[in-house]
Structure formats: C-alpha cells, structure tokens
Design a protein around this motif. Structure first.
Motif, short mmCIF file in Angstrom:
data_model
loop_
_atom_site.label_atom_id
_atom_site.label_comp_id
_atom_site.label_asym_id
_atom_site.label_seq_id
_atom_site.Cartn_x
_atom_site.Cartn_y
_atom_site.Cartn_z
N GLU A 165 37.91 33.31 -48.24
CA GLU A 165 38.33 33.42 -49.88
C GLU A 165 39.67 34.05 -49.49
N ILE A 191 42.68 36.24 -51.07
CA ILE A 191 42.97 36.95 -52.48
C ILE A 191 44.42 37.68 -52.09
N HIS A 219 37.92 35.04 -58.09
CA HIS A 219 37.34 35.03 -56.73
C HIS A 219 35.93 35.50 -56.63
N ARG A 261 34.25 31.96 -57.83
CA ARG A 261 34.19 31.02 -56.83
C ARG A 261 33.28 31.40 -55.43
N ILE A 321 42.17 28.85 -57.54
CA ILE A 321 42.07 30.05 -58.31
C ILE A 321 43.33 30.16 -59.33
N ALA A 365 46.56 31.02 -54.36
CA ALA A 365 46.32 32.46 -54.63
C ALA A 365 47.40 33.08 -54.58
#
Length: 195
Positions: A3, A5, A18, A21, A147, A179
């Motif tokens: 992930e 971010i 986030h 997901r 995202i 993202a």
C-alpha cells in the motif's frame, strides 16, 4: 501486498480509503476479517515532516514493514501502447514482474499504456484520466482500483467510460494519477501516444 500512501508536510492523505483497500485485500486474498487500522502503524520520522513523502507499507497477514522516502515526480512526456490479452493486477502486490516486462517494451517512450483486448487499462505505475472538452474520463477497464481514482470518482471530478484504442483520438490529453499524483501533475498530449 503493498500500500503506497502520500504524506504531505506531515499529513497522511486519504487514509480511510487506504484502510478500506488494505483490509479488503486481506479479506479477499488472505481470508482475514480482523481489520487493521493503518493509522496505528504509521509513525512518521522527524526527517520526513516536510515536503512530499511516499509511505510504502508491505503486508500479508500483518504489517511487515513500513518505509518512508522523499518523493519526486518523474516527468512523462510520451507513452507507448503495449498490448497484453490477459493481464490481471487487481491487487497491489510486490510481484510486478509482468508490469516490468511490459514496461520494457516502451522503446524510447517514458511510460506505457497497457491495452487489454483493445481496451485501455492503466500505465506502468498509474491510473489514467483522459481529457477532452466535455470533461475527464477514466477507463472502466483499469487494472487496479486506485485510491486517487476512487476519490476523484466519488467527488464527481472524473467519470468512468469504456475507452478503446479507437477512442483515443477523441481526447486531447491524458493525466497519470496514483496515490502520489493528482490530475494536472503528469500530463501527456494524446498526439504523443505511440502505437
């Protein structure tokens, strides 16, 4: 799984999306229903309190590692259309070997647009948003439900459209979003797409 971010000046962006997901991937792929709140794991080092920072979370059953790095936007001025009939990247995972292989076919272009069965999907590292005089459109056939894409769709800034190779001529520009990138930050003129 991973992930990614965006953190800007110490503020974690779109954390709820986030989290959603991240936990959905764990449910779908690992059959784990106990939720984890990423906010409990993201502790930003003092050296990354300013500017644009990429936070990369690697996980499976649990959070395995979290790394932070300063992020610089990579310029993209040209895109090569690369075809693959059955590519699947529904979940953001560390194994990007097929994406790397397709990226290797870009020739002298900066990035690629992946075409699956004559339909536009994504670039090597971003979702796509096509622009014309009527607005902003993202392919219904994107590989990854990004995202930023989800946020822009929910806000009504972009809308989904079925975009085939033959439809590309109906657009003026293509924006690469993820993202870390918003509309307008990495933009390529459609005339600079190479087949």
């Amino acid at each position: 799984f991973i992930e990614t971010i965006r953190i800007f000046n110490g503020k974690v962006e779109n954390l709820s999306l986030h989290n959603e997901r991240f936990n959905q991937t764990r449910r779908d792929c690992l059959k784990i229903h106990q939720e984890i709140n990423l906010a409990d794991h993201i502790i930003l080092p003092s050296t990354y309190q300013q500017g644009l920072v990429k936070c990369k979370i690697t996980y499976s059953e649990t959070v395995e590692s979290i790394t932070f790095s300063s992020y610089t936007i990579r310029p993209v001025r040209s895109l090569k259309l690369v075809h693959h009939p059955n590519i699947d990247y529904s979940y953001k995972c560390e194994d990007r070997s097929l994406l790397h292989q397709l990226f290797g076919k870009r020739g002298n272009c900066d990035d690629i647009i992946i075409i699956k069965n004559d339909l536009v999907t994504d670039s090597y590292y971003a979702n796509l948003v096509f622009e014309n005089d009527n607005g902003f459109y993202t392919p219904t056939t994107s590989l990854l439900q990004g995202i930023k894409r989800a946020k822009l769709l929910s806000e009504g800034i972009i809308q989904k459209a079925k975009i085939g190779v033959k439809d590309l001529k109906n657009f003026r520009r293509v924006h690469l979003i993820n993202a870390m990138l918003d509309i307008g930050q990495v933009v390529v003129e459609v005339k600079r797409l190479k087949t």
